[in-house]
Design an enzyme around this catalytic site. Structure first.
Site, PDB file in Angstrom:
ATOM      1  N   ASP A 114      44.892  78.226  93.782  1.00 48.26           N
ATOM      2  CA  ASP A 114      45.304  78.097  95.079  1.00 48.26           C
ATOM      3  C   ASP A 114      44.941  79.230  96.089  1.00 48.26           C
ATOM      4  OD1 ASP A 114      47.085  76.022  94.406  1.00 48.26           O
ATOM      5  OD2 ASP A 114      48.691  77.057  93.694  1.00 48.26           O
ATOM      6  N   GLU A 115      43.588  79.557  95.820  1.00 46.27           N
ATOM      7  CA  GLU A 115      43.147  80.629  96.648  1.00 46.27           C
ATOM      8  C   GLU A 115      41.741  80.078  97.344  1.00 46.27           C
ATOM      9  OE1 GLU A 115      42.861  84.502  94.581  1.00 46.27           O
ATOM     10  OE2 GLU A 115      44.897  84.248  93.789  1.00 46.27           O
TER      11      GLU A 115
END
Length: 289
Positions: A229-230
Protein backbone atom coordinates in the site's frame (compact mmCIF):
# COMPACT_ATOMS: atom_id res chain seq x y z
CA UNK A 1 1.08 5.56 -40.43
CA UNK A 2 -2.50 4.37 -40.06
CA UNK A 3 -3.08 5.58 -36.51
CA UNK A 4 -4.10 9.23 -36.44
CA UNK A 5 -3.21 10.14 -32.83
CA UNK A 6 0.14 9.16 -31.33
CA UNK A 7 1.23 10.05 -27.79
CA UNK A 8 4.70 10.04 -26.24
CA UNK A 9 5.55 10.03 -22.55
CA UNK A 10 9.00 11.46 -21.88
CA UNK A 11 11.16 11.85 -18.78
CA UNK A 12 14.79 12.88 -18.55
CA UNK A 13 17.17 15.20 -16.72
CA UNK A 14 16.09 18.80 -17.16
CA UNK A 15 18.30 20.68 -19.62
CA UNK A 16 18.20 23.61 -21.98
CA UNK A 17 16.63 23.20 -25.38
CA UNK A 18 14.51 20.13 -24.65
CA UNK A 19 11.22 21.55 -25.88
CA UNK A 20 12.78 22.91 -29.05
CA UNK A 21 14.58 19.66 -29.86
CA UNK A 22 11.58 17.44 -29.21
CA UNK A 23 8.98 19.54 -30.99
CA UNK A 24 11.30 20.17 -33.94
CA UNK A 25 11.82 16.43 -34.26
CA UNK A 26 8.11 15.78 -34.64
CA UNK A 27 7.63 18.77 -36.95
CA UNK A 28 10.39 17.49 -39.22
CA UNK A 29 8.67 14.08 -39.38
CA UNK A 30 5.41 15.67 -40.52
CA UNK A 31 3.40 15.45 -37.30
CA UNK A 32 1.02 18.12 -36.05
CA UNK A 33 1.23 18.66 -32.29
CA UNK A 34 -2.22 18.44 -30.70
CA UNK A 35 -1.10 19.10 -27.14
CA UNK A 36 2.13 19.35 -25.19
CA UNK A 37 2.03 19.06 -21.39
CA UNK A 38 5.16 19.56 -19.32
CA UNK A 39 6.30 19.44 -15.74
CA UNK A 40 9.72 20.21 -14.26
CA UNK A 41 10.70 18.89 -10.84
CA UNK A 42 13.30 21.47 -9.94
CA UNK A 43 14.18 19.67 -6.71
CA UNK A 44 15.24 16.53 -8.56
CA UNK A 45 16.15 18.31 -11.81
CA UNK A 46 13.79 16.10 -13.84
CA UNK A 47 11.71 16.97 -16.88
CA UNK A 48 8.43 15.27 -17.83
CA UNK A 49 6.39 15.64 -21.00
CA UNK A 50 3.24 14.18 -22.52
CA UNK A 51 2.91 15.10 -26.15
CA UNK A 52 0.04 14.12 -28.44
CA UNK A 53 0.49 14.16 -32.19
CA UNK A 54 -1.72 13.98 -35.24
CA UNK A 55 -0.10 11.47 -37.58
CA UNK A 56 -2.58 11.98 -40.39
CA UNK A 57 -0.68 12.36 -43.66
CA UNK A 58 2.69 11.16 -42.37
CA UNK A 59 4.40 8.39 -44.29
CA UNK A 60 6.78 7.20 -41.58
CA UNK A 61 6.35 3.69 -40.17
CA UNK A 62 6.19 2.92 -36.46
CA UNK A 63 9.55 1.17 -36.65
CA UNK A 64 11.21 4.08 -38.40
CA UNK A 65 9.69 6.60 -36.00
CA UNK A 66 10.92 4.74 -32.93
CA UNK A 67 14.38 4.18 -34.35
CA UNK A 68 14.70 7.83 -35.29
CA UNK A 69 13.41 9.05 -31.91
CA UNK A 70 15.85 6.78 -30.13
CA UNK A 71 18.69 8.60 -31.89
CA UNK A 72 17.38 11.87 -30.44
CA UNK A 73 16.66 10.36 -27.01
CA UNK A 74 19.94 8.60 -26.28
CA UNK A 75 22.27 11.62 -25.93
CA UNK A 76 19.62 13.48 -23.91
CA UNK A 77 19.14 10.49 -21.56
CA UNK A 78 15.43 10.41 -22.36
CA UNK A 79 13.34 7.56 -20.98
CA UNK A 80 10.26 7.32 -23.20
CA UNK A 81 7.28 5.27 -24.29
CA UNK A 82 4.90 5.65 -27.21
CA UNK A 83 1.24 4.77 -27.63
CA UNK A 84 -0.34 4.59 -31.06
CA UNK A 85 -3.93 4.34 -29.88
CA UNK A 86 -4.62 1.55 -32.33
CA UNK A 87 -5.59 -1.17 -29.87
CA UNK A 88 -7.58 -1.45 -26.68
CA UNK A 89 -5.72 -2.68 -23.64
CA UNK A 90 -6.71 -6.03 -22.14
CA UNK A 91 -7.75 -5.78 -18.50
CA UNK A 92 -8.20 -8.32 -15.72
CA UNK A 93 -10.12 -7.45 -12.56
CA UNK A 94 -9.32 -9.19 -9.28
CA UNK A 95 -11.95 -9.18 -6.50
CA UNK A 96 -12.85 -10.91 -3.25
CA UNK A 97 -16.18 -10.14 -1.52
CA UNK A 98 -17.19 -6.55 -2.25
CA UNK A 99 -18.94 -5.70 -5.50
CA UNK A 100 -19.15 -1.90 -5.77
CA UNK A 101 -15.88 -1.34 -7.62
CA UNK A 102 -16.46 -4.34 -9.88
CA UNK A 103 -19.95 -3.19 -10.90
CA UNK A 104 -18.70 0.32 -11.58
CA UNK A 105 -15.75 -0.75 -13.72
CA UNK A 106 -17.83 -3.18 -15.79
CA UNK A 107 -20.54 -0.60 -16.36
CA UNK A 108 -18.04 2.06 -17.44
CA UNK A 109 -16.33 -0.40 -19.76
CA UNK A 110 -19.63 -1.50 -21.30
CA UNK A 111 -20.65 2.10 -21.90
CA UNK A 112 -17.29 2.96 -23.48
CA UNK A 113 -16.20 5.31 -20.70
CA UNK A 114 -13.17 3.09 -20.10
CA UNK A 115 -11.41 2.26 -23.34
CA UNK A 116 -10.43 -1.34 -22.67
CA UNK A 117 -11.36 -5.00 -23.05
CA UNK A 118 -12.23 -6.61 -19.72
CA UNK A 119 -11.01 -10.10 -20.50
CA UNK A 120 -11.63 -11.78 -17.14
CA UNK A 121 -12.54 -11.54 -13.49
CA UNK A 122 -10.43 -13.48 -11.00
CA UNK A 123 -11.53 -14.08 -7.42
CA UNK A 124 -10.50 -16.09 -4.40
CA UNK A 125 -14.22 -16.46 -3.62
CA UNK A 126 -17.16 -17.60 -5.76
CA UNK A 127 -19.52 -14.96 -4.36
CA UNK A 128 -19.40 -12.48 -7.28
CA UNK A 129 -19.64 -14.94 -10.17
CA UNK A 130 -23.19 -13.77 -10.90
CA UNK A 131 -21.90 -10.29 -11.75
CA UNK A 132 -19.47 -11.71 -14.29
CA UNK A 133 -22.34 -13.68 -15.84
CA UNK A 134 -24.50 -10.53 -16.02
CA UNK A 135 -21.80 -8.82 -18.09
CA UNK A 136 -20.78 -12.00 -19.95
CA UNK A 137 -17.20 -11.85 -18.65
CA UNK A 138 -15.21 -15.06 -17.94
CA UNK A 139 -14.96 -15.68 -14.20
CA UNK A 140 -12.17 -17.68 -12.59
CA UNK A 141 -12.61 -18.89 -9.04
CA UNK A 142 -9.15 -19.55 -7.60
CA UNK A 143 -9.34 -20.08 -3.83
CA UNK A 144 -6.18 -19.47 -1.85
CA UNK A 145 -4.81 -20.40 1.54
CA UNK A 146 -1.51 -19.65 3.20
CA UNK A 147 -0.26 -23.06 2.08
CA UNK A 148 -1.45 -22.73 -1.55
CA UNK A 149 -0.55 -19.06 -2.12
CA UNK A 150 2.36 -19.62 -4.53
CA UNK A 151 0.45 -22.26 -6.47
CA UNK A 152 -2.59 -20.01 -6.78
CA UNK A 153 -0.49 -17.05 -7.92
CA UNK A 154 1.12 -19.24 -10.56
CA UNK A 155 -2.37 -20.06 -11.86
CA UNK A 156 -3.24 -16.36 -11.93
CA UNK A 157 -0.05 -15.51 -13.82
CA UNK A 158 -0.76 -18.23 -16.39
CA UNK A 159 -4.22 -16.75 -16.96
CA UNK A 160 -2.91 -13.20 -17.27
CA UNK A 161 -0.03 -14.06 -19.58
CA UNK A 162 -1.99 -16.43 -21.82
CA UNK A 163 -4.62 -13.71 -22.34
CA UNK A 164 -2.06 -10.94 -22.97
CA UNK A 165 -3.35 -8.84 -20.07
CA UNK A 166 -2.02 -5.28 -20.09
CA UNK A 167 -3.48 -4.07 -16.78
CA UNK A 168 -4.53 -5.81 -13.56
CA UNK A 169 -7.06 -3.99 -11.37
CA UNK A 170 -7.30 -5.00 -7.73
CA UNK A 171 -10.91 -4.01 -7.09
CA UNK A 172 -10.77 -4.83 -3.37
CA UNK A 173 -8.92 -8.11 -3.84
CA UNK A 174 -8.22 -8.83 -0.20
CA UNK A 175 -5.01 -10.79 -0.59
CA UNK A 176 -1.41 -9.61 -0.31
CA UNK A 177 0.40 -10.29 -3.56
CA UNK A 178 3.90 -11.73 -3.41
CA UNK A 179 6.93 -9.72 -4.50
CA UNK A 180 7.48 -12.18 -7.35
CA UNK A 181 3.96 -11.59 -8.65
CA UNK A 182 4.16 -7.81 -8.40
CA UNK A 183 7.57 -7.64 -10.03
CA UNK A 184 6.23 -9.70 -12.93
CA UNK A 185 3.86 -6.82 -13.79
CA UNK A 186 5.69 -3.58 -12.97
CA UNK A 187 3.41 -0.53 -13.11
CA UNK A 188 0.62 -2.75 -14.44
CA UNK A 189 -1.28 -3.43 -11.20
CA UNK A 190 -3.59 -0.77 -9.76
CA UNK A 191 -4.92 -1.14 -6.21
CA UNK A 192 -7.65 0.74 -4.34
CA UNK A 193 -8.12 1.15 -0.60
CA UNK A 194 -9.48 3.57 1.98
CA UNK A 195 -7.23 6.57 2.58
CA UNK A 196 -6.80 6.08 6.32
CA UNK A 197 -3.73 3.91 5.84
CA UNK A 198 -1.39 3.42 7.61
CA UNK A 199 -4.00 4.07 10.32
CA UNK A 200 -6.92 1.68 10.83
CA UNK A 201 -5.31 -1.32 9.19
CA UNK A 202 -7.03 -4.68 8.98
CA UNK A 203 -10.71 -5.51 9.35
CA UNK A 204 -13.51 -2.98 9.97
CA UNK A 205 -11.55 0.22 9.21
CA UNK A 206 -14.76 2.29 9.16
CA UNK A 207 -15.72 1.10 12.62
CA UNK A 208 -12.25 2.12 13.82
CA UNK A 209 -12.58 5.47 12.03
CA UNK A 210 -15.95 6.02 13.69
CA UNK A 211 -14.51 5.25 17.10
CA UNK A 212 -11.67 7.69 16.44
CA UNK A 213 -14.09 10.42 15.36
CA UNK A 214 -12.50 11.14 11.98
CA UNK A 215 -13.73 14.16 10.05
CA UNK A 216 -12.49 13.13 6.58
CA UNK A 217 -12.76 9.84 4.75
CA UNK A 218 -11.49 9.02 1.30
CA UNK A 219 -9.80 6.58 -1.03
CA UNK A 220 -6.41 6.09 -2.65
CA UNK A 221 -5.58 4.36 -5.94
CA UNK A 222 -1.95 3.48 -6.56
CA UNK A 223 0.34 1.13 -8.43
CA UNK A 224 1.08 -2.00 -6.44
CA UNK A 225 4.67 -2.45 -5.31
CA UNK A 226 6.43 -4.81 -2.93
CA UNK A 227 5.96 -2.19 -0.20
CA UNK A 228 2.37 -2.89 0.83
CA UNK A 229 0.00 0.00 0.00
CA UNK A 230 2.93 2.37 -0.54
CA UNK A 231 3.23 2.40 -4.33
CA UNK A 232 3.05 5.51 -6.54
CA UNK A 233 -0.26 7.27 -5.91
CA UNK A 234 -2.35 7.88 -9.02
CA UNK A 235 -5.58 9.33 -7.62
CA UNK A 236 -7.02 10.31 -4.25
CA UNK A 237 -10.17 11.97 -3.03
CA UNK A 238 -11.79 12.79 0.31
CA UNK A 239 -15.14 13.88 1.68
CA UNK A 240 -15.87 15.59 5.01
CA UNK A 241 -18.03 13.73 7.53
CA UNK A 242 -19.43 14.65 10.93
CA UNK A 243 -20.04 13.15 14.34
CA UNK A 244 -23.49 12.11 13.12
CA UNK A 245 -22.01 9.61 10.66
CA UNK A 246 -22.34 5.98 11.67
CA UNK A 247 -19.97 3.16 10.69
CA UNK A 248 -22.56 2.15 8.08
CA UNK A 249 -22.78 5.60 6.50
CA UNK A 250 -18.99 5.97 6.60
CA UNK A 251 -18.64 2.69 4.75
CA UNK A 252 -21.22 3.72 2.15
CA UNK A 253 -19.57 7.09 1.54
CA UNK A 254 -16.18 5.41 1.38
CA UNK A 255 -17.43 2.96 -1.25
CA UNK A 256 -18.74 5.81 -3.42
CA UNK A 257 -15.40 7.59 -3.24
CA UNK A 258 -13.54 4.37 -4.02
CA UNK A 259 -15.51 3.90 -7.24
CA UNK A 260 -14.69 7.37 -8.53
CA UNK A 261 -11.04 7.28 -7.52
CA UNK A 262 -10.41 3.82 -8.99
CA UNK A 263 -12.21 4.67 -12.24
CA UNK A 264 -10.16 7.86 -12.66
CA UNK A 265 -6.91 6.01 -11.97
CA UNK A 266 -7.73 3.28 -14.47
CA UNK A 267 -8.74 5.83 -17.08
CA UNK A 268 -5.50 7.77 -16.57
CA UNK A 269 -3.52 4.58 -17.11
CA UNK A 270 -5.49 3.49 -20.17
CA UNK A 271 -5.16 6.95 -21.69
CA UNK A 272 -1.37 6.92 -21.33
CA UNK A 273 -1.37 9.90 -18.95
CA UNK A 274 0.98 8.65 -16.22
CA UNK A 275 4.76 8.74 -15.83
CA UNK A 276 6.18 6.94 -12.80
CA UNK A 277 9.30 8.51 -11.30
CA UNK A 278 10.63 6.67 -8.29
CA UNK A 279 7.71 6.33 -5.92
CA UNK A 280 5.77 9.23 -7.42
CA UNK A 281 3.27 9.20 -10.26
CA UNK A 282 3.18 12.24 -12.54
CA UNK A 283 -0.41 12.31 -13.79
CA UNK A 284 -1.12 14.62 -16.71
CA UNK A 285 -4.75 15.76 -17.09
CA UNK A 286 -6.73 14.95 -20.20
CA UNK A 287 -5.89 17.36 -22.98
CA UNK A 288 -8.91 17.47 -25.22
CA UNK A 289 -9.03 13.78 -26.02
Amino acid sequence: MKSQVVSFLIKCPDQKGLVAKITSFFYDKGFNILSSQQYVNSIENKYFMRIRLNADGTNISKEALEKSFLELAAPLHIDWSVNYGDKKQNVAIMVSHTSHNLYDLLERSKEGRLDCNVKMIISNHDKLRYIAEMFNIPFYYLPVTKETKLEQEAQVKDLLDSNAIDLVIMARYMQILSADFINHYPEKIINIHHSFLPAFQGANPYRKAYERGVKLIGATAHYATVDLDEGPIIEQDVKPVTHESTPTTLKRIGADIEKLVLARAVKNHLNHQIIVSGNRAIVFPEAGE
